[in-house]
Design a protein around this motif. Structure first.
Motif, PDB file in Angstrom:
ATOM      1  N   LYS A   1       0.818  -1.205   0.000  1.00 57.76           N
ATOM      2  CA  LYS A   1       0.000   0.000   0.000  1.00 57.76           C
ATOM      3  C   LYS A   1       0.862   1.270   0.000  1.00 57.76           C
ATOM      4  N   GLN A   2       0.322   2.348  -0.516  1.00 69.48           N
ATOM      5  CA  GLN A   2       1.040   3.616  -0.554  1.00 69.48           C
ATOM      6  C   GLN A   2       1.611   3.991   0.799  1.00 69.48           C
TER       7      GLN A   2
ATOM      8  N   GLU B   1       3.419   7.509 -11.784  1.00 67.28           N
ATOM      9  CA  GLU B   1       2.353   6.838 -12.526  1.00 67.28           C
ATOM     10  C   GLU B   1       2.127   7.534 -13.874  1.00 67.28           C
TER      11      GLU B   1
ATOM     12  N   GLU C   1       2.019   1.623 -11.269  1.00 66.21           N
ATOM     13  CA  GLU C   1       0.560   1.581 -11.375  1.00 66.21           C
ATOM     14  C   GLU C   1      -0.062   1.506  -9.985  1.00 66.21           C
ATOM     15  N   ARG C   2      -1.167   2.215  -9.817  1.00 61.01           N
ATOM     16  CA  ARG C   2      -2.008   2.035  -8.633  1.00 61.01           C
ATOM     17  C   ARG C   2      -3.081   1.018  -8.995  1.00 61.01           C
ATOM     18  N   GLN C   3      -3.130  -0.103  -8.272  1.00 60.76           N
ATOM     19  CA  GLN C   3      -4.180  -1.088  -8.505  1.00 60.76           C
ATOM     20  C   GLN C   3      -5.030  -1.235  -7.249  1.00 60.76           C
ATOM     21  N   ALA C   4      -6.234  -1.787  -7.428  1.00 64.03           N
ATOM     22  CA  ALA C   4      -7.105  -2.019  -6.276  1.00 64.03           C
ATOM     23  C   ALA C   4      -6.442  -3.017  -5.340  1.00 64.03           C
TER      24      ALA C   4
ATOM     25  N   ARG D   1     -10.796  -1.783  -0.013  1.00 67.93           N
ATOM     26  CA  ARG D   1     -11.086  -0.926  -1.168  1.00 67.93           C
ATOM     27  C   ARG D   1     -10.688   0.526  -0.965  1.00 67.93           C
TER      28      ARG D   1
ATOM     29  N   ASN E   1      -4.515   1.689  -2.164  1.00 72.51           N
ATOM     30  CA  ASN E   1      -3.893   1.459  -3.473  1.00 72.51           C
ATOM     31  C   ASN E   1      -2.713   0.519  -3.311  1.00 72.51           C
TER      32      ASN E   1
ATOM     33  N   LEU F   1       0.633  -0.827  -5.016  1.00 67.65           N
ATOM     34  CA  LEU F   1       1.562  -0.267  -6.000  1.00 67.65           C
ATOM     35  C   LEU F   1       2.355  -1.366  -6.700  1.00 67.65           C
TER      36      LEU F   1
END
Lengths: 151, 151
Positions: free
Chosen positions: A64-65, A87, A93-96, A101, A104, A106
Motif C-alpha cells: 500500500k502507498q 504513474e 501503477e495504482r491497482q485495487a 477498497r 492502493n 503499488l
DNA sequence: TATTGTTATACTCTATAACTATA
DNA sequence: TATAGTTATAGAGTATAACAATA
C-alpha cells in the motif's frame, strides 16, 4: 609553521567553531552526495526519493502507498504527488488492493522494470564511487555504523 | 536462523536495496541530528543556519554579508532575510563597511553576545551528546574524516 | 564592467488540517 | 471510530534574474 602576522591577500576567516561540528559536516556531506546523485540521474530525470520508491515497489510489489511512504519517512499527504508523478510517467501503477477498497496497491509497470534496470546500474556506479571516495568497503561499512548511532 | 516461512503478523518489507546506500543513510542521520538540534534550540528559537551565522560573526566581526554567506553555502539573495531576522531580534547589527559603501559589515550586539553564550552552552551539550552516541571523540573524528571524503 | 545588497519569483521539501470512502 | 488516499495550504530552504548604488 605559523600564519604570517600580516596577510598580503584576504585574511582568512575563523570557521572552526561552526565547521567542526557533527551536524554541520553531516549537512555538507549530504548536500554534496545528493548533488552528485542528481547529476548522475539527470538524464533519467529521477530524484533520490523517486529512486527509493521504485526500488521499494520492485522489491515489495503490491504494498500500500502508506507502507512505502512510511519506510522513507514521507508523509502520506506528500507521497500522493510523488506516486502520481511516477504513474503519469508510466513507471508504476495504482491497482485495487485486495481486501481493502480504500487502499492502493503499488506495482511497477513493464516500462518501470526496464527503467529501474537503468537506474540501478547508475546507482551501482554511483555507490561504487562513494565507496572509492571513502577508501573501501570496510570504511563505507564503518561510516554506516557511525551514522546509525546518530539516528 | 532464518525467517519463518509463514509470518503471523505483518510480513516485513525488503528494504536493503534502498537503505544500504550511503546517500540514504546520510540523509536519515542528518535529518535525525537536525531534529534533535531544533528541539534543543526550541527555547532559543534558533535554526542551525542562524546559530552558524552568529558564531561566524562573533569569531569574525566586521565581515561583509557575502563573506559570511559564502562560507555557509547560502546564496546572498537568501541571506538577506536571515540577517534581517537576526537584526530585528536585536542580536546583530549591519554597520557601514569602512572603505566600501556598498557593503554591510556585520557585528554582534551586546544582547547578541549574551544570547550566543547561551546558544554555545546548548550546542556544547548537544555536541557532547553526539560524541557519546558515536562512542567517543576518536569515533567522532573518524566520522568527520569519512564525511570529508564525500565532499 | 563588476560587485554588494536587495527584491521578486519559483520550485522543492516538509508539515498540518480537513475531506471522502471505506473499514 | 479509525484508516487510506486525497486536497489545500503554509512554511522552510534553495535557485535565478534583475535592479540600484557603488566600486
Amino acid at each position: 609553521m605559523t600564519a604570517p602576522l600580516i596577510s598580503q591577500t584576504e585574511p582568512e576567516l575563523r570557521t572552526e567553531a561552526t565547521t567542526d561540528i557533527v551536524g554541520y559536516r553531516l549537512r555538507r556531506a549530504q548536500l554534496s552526495v545528493f548533488q552528485r546523485f542528481n547529476a548522475a540521474f539527470e538524464m533519467l530525470n529521477l530524484r533520490p526519493a523517486e529512486y527509493s520508491v521504485l526500488v521499494l515497489i520492485a522489491d515489495n510489489p503490491g504494498r500500500k502507498q502508506t507502507e512505502i511512504a512510511e519506510i522513507l519517512g514521507i508523509k502520506r499527504a506528500n507521497f500522493v504527488a510523488l506516486v502520481t508523478g511516477l504513474e503519469t510517467r508510466g513507471l508504476i501503477e495504482r491497482q485495487a488492493a485486495p481486501g481493502d477498497r480504500r487502499a492502493n496497491a503499488l506495482y511497477l509497470t513493464a516500462d518501470g522494470v526496464k527503467f529501474l534496470d537503468e537506474a540501478r546500474a547508475i546507482q551501482d556506479r554511483f555507490e561504487a564511487d562513494c565507496i572509492a571516495r571513502l577508501g573501501g568497503v570496510e570504511r563505507r561499512d564503518a561510516l554506516l555504523r557511525l551514522l546509525d548511532t546518530l539516528c
